[in-house]
Motif scaffolding. Sequence first.
Motif, PDB file in Angstrom:
ATOM      1  N   SER B  57      13.002 -15.160  -1.798  1.00  0.00           N
ATOM      2  CA  SER B  57      12.882 -14.425  -3.061  1.00  0.00           C
ATOM      3  C   SER B  57      12.717 -15.385  -4.236  1.00  0.00           C
ATOM      4  CB  SER B  57      14.111 -13.544  -3.281  1.00  0.00           C
ATOM      5  OG  SER B  57      14.307 -12.705  -2.177  1.00  0.00           O
ATOM      6  N   ARG B  69       4.235  -9.850  -6.401  1.00  0.00           N
ATOM      7  CA  ARG B  69       4.178  -8.443  -5.962  1.00  0.00           C
ATOM      8  C   ARG B  69       3.658  -8.324  -4.540  1.00  0.00           C
ATOM      9  NH1 ARG B  69       1.418  -6.477 -11.576  1.00  0.00           N
ATOM     10  NH2 ARG B  69       3.317  -6.363 -12.812  1.00  0.00           N
ATOM     11  N   VAL B  70       2.600  -9.070  -4.248  1.00  0.00           N
ATOM     12  CA  VAL B  70       2.040  -9.020  -2.893  1.00  0.00           C
ATOM     13  C   VAL B  70       3.070  -9.529  -1.885  1.00  0.00           C
ATOM     14  CG1 VAL B  70       0.288 -10.021  -1.386  1.00  0.00           C
ATOM     15  CG2 VAL B  70      -0.358  -9.226  -3.655  1.00  0.00           C
ATOM     16  N   LEU B  72       6.346  -9.590  -2.072  1.00  0.00           N
ATOM     17  CA  LEU B  72       7.455  -8.642  -1.883  1.00  0.00           C
ATOM     18  C   LEU B  72       7.014  -7.469  -1.005  1.00  0.00           C
ATOM     19  CD1 LEU B  72       9.097  -8.554  -5.415  1.00  0.00           C
ATOM     20  CD2 LEU B  72      10.180  -9.275  -3.299  1.00  0.00           C
ATOM     21  N   THR B  73       5.799  -7.003  -1.216  1.00  0.00           N
ATOM     22  CA  THR B  73       5.284  -5.875  -0.413  1.00  0.00           C
ATOM     23  C   THR B  73       5.188  -6.270   1.057  1.00  0.00           C
ATOM     24  OG1 THR B  73       3.968  -5.212  -2.323  1.00  0.00           O
ATOM     25  CG2 THR B  73       3.415  -4.198  -0.209  1.00  0.00           C
ATOM     26  N   VAL B  74       4.657  -7.458   1.277  1.00  0.00           N
ATOM     27  CA  VAL B  74       4.494  -7.925   2.653  1.00  0.00           C
ATOM     28  C   VAL B  74       5.845  -8.193   3.294  1.00  0.00           C
ATOM     29  CG1 VAL B  74       3.531  -9.788   4.028  1.00  0.00           C
ATOM     30  CG2 VAL B  74       2.212  -8.862   2.169  1.00  0.00           C
ATOM     31  N   ALA B  76       8.605  -6.630   2.624  1.00  0.00           N
ATOM     32  CA  ALA B  76       9.177  -5.313   2.940  1.00  0.00           C
ATOM     33  C   ALA B  76       8.577  -4.767   4.236  1.00  0.00           C
ATOM     34  CB  ALA B  76       8.925  -4.343   1.793  1.00  0.00           C
ATOM     35  N   ALA B  77       7.258  -4.899   4.362  1.00  0.00           N
ATOM     36  CA  ALA B  77       6.587  -4.395   5.572  1.00  0.00           C
ATOM     37  C   ALA B  77       7.077  -5.138   6.809  1.00  0.00           C
ATOM     38  CB  ALA B  77       5.065  -4.553   5.426  1.00  0.00           C
ATOM     39  N   LEU B 157      15.961  -5.089   0.624  1.00  0.00           N
ATOM     40  CA  LEU B 157      14.811  -5.136  -0.284  1.00  0.00           C
ATOM     41  C   LEU B 157      15.268  -5.139  -1.745  1.00  0.00           C
ATOM     42  CD1 LEU B 157      12.307  -2.807   1.596  1.00  0.00           C
ATOM     43  CD2 LEU B 157      12.659  -5.267   1.786  1.00  0.00           C
ATOM     44  N   LEU B 161      14.196  -7.948  -4.425  1.00  0.00           N
ATOM     45  CA  LEU B 161      13.582  -7.543  -5.692  1.00  0.00           C
ATOM     46  C   LEU B 161      14.328  -8.136  -6.886  1.00  0.00           C
ATOM     47  CD1 LEU B 161      11.202  -5.605  -6.221  1.00  0.00           C
ATOM     48  CD2 LEU B 161      12.857  -3.808  -6.663  1.00  0.00           C
TER      49      LEU B 161
END
Lengths: 211, 219
Positions: B57, B69-70, B72-74, B76-77, B157, B161
């Motif tokens: 993080s 942003r990308v 964090l999204t990845v 999470a996935a 998550l 974040l």
Amino acid sequence: MNVQVLVTRAVRPRNRTLLLAAAGAAILLFSLVSPVLAHEGEGAVGGLTSGLLHPLLGLDHLVAMVGVGLWGAFLGMPAIWLLPVVFPMVMALGGAFGIAGLPLPAVESGIAFSAIAIGICVALALRPPLWVAALIVGAFAVFHGHAHGTELPIAANPLTYALGFVVATGLLHLVGIGLGMLTNSSAGQYAVRAGGGIIAAVGLAFLTGYA
Amino acid sequence: MNSRSCLLPIGLVVFSVFAFSSPALAHSPIEGISIFYGYMLHTLVVPAHALLLVATSLLLGQQEIVLTRVGLTVLAAGFVTGLTISAVGLASGSEWQHLLGALAVGGAVSLCWQAPLTVLAPLAAAVGFAIGVDSAPSEAPDDEKTLAFAGLISGTLGLALVVSGLTAGLTRGWQRIGVRIVGSWIVAVALLVLSLTLARDAMVEKSPPYRADGRSAGC
């Protein structure tokens, strides 16, 4: 130079933040000193507390770590932040040697000598090239790490113990850096250099067995 | 008095409350929702997970906002994927992998490495997967597994974040140096515990095997 000018210079906006951070670190560290543990703590929280206390309860560790921060502040940029970044990693290397059982001769003497050497550097206001300062501090970091590392296996929770003493070491550096901000004034410079002398004297007391 | 100068006394009061209060037993105010809270804190109470997640993080927070942003999204996935796989019992993680990851990512944080997207995205996905695959709520009752999953996902998550968001918001020089110092702490802790794990494993291998009666098998 009157006190008002001294205080005004010491609390410039740029220095004020560092001073506050150093004061906060000092309060946090010394509020932990009251429970003196006779043995390593149990569980994750106990391991963290034991690790936090380990550099604080060893006066030779404590003065040397404050001395590193003090000397970094004396040397100025980039040493003021480079030393606190590099020191924990080199210290961990020494700790790894201790865990692996690799012998390091005269560890306690090395720790005492680190306080003497760094204290003298501050007292004499020595400003060697950055690589020399990093070499000196790094060499002594191995001794400190080795001493912490040999106690790691008996800690109830090695990870939180390691986290504790690494964080405590970093906060002691910050206290030293905060004190080093006093060098902005000539009177403060003398005070800091006197502090370096005290650090060296403590190291000598440990080396000669008086402490 | 402006808002910034109010922060210091408020911060001191909050610090004093937490520093000088005695530990209290936490319990859920709502019956049956303790599983959710418990698993929400799971990543924090597993130090190797916390170390790896905080390091990642911090690294994401040091990047440009689009990459953050990308990433964090990845992440999470990857986490959800790993969690699903571990929940059906297909795989599990190990502590030394998390510590090795924390060592590498912590080093990147201390160097303030500006990673390209082609490296950052797979890294974030791998970290999320590694933590997820070791976080299956195996001890939760079957009828509360959904709550456990919800707690795990929101806690993990949420932590990612908050840490990456706070890091991204640090704009002053000394603040960004502080992040690099924290990265070096993560490297130091991971190196120490990895050394201990390897040393203990080496000692176990060297120990002679013993029979059930306690005598060495070589006698």
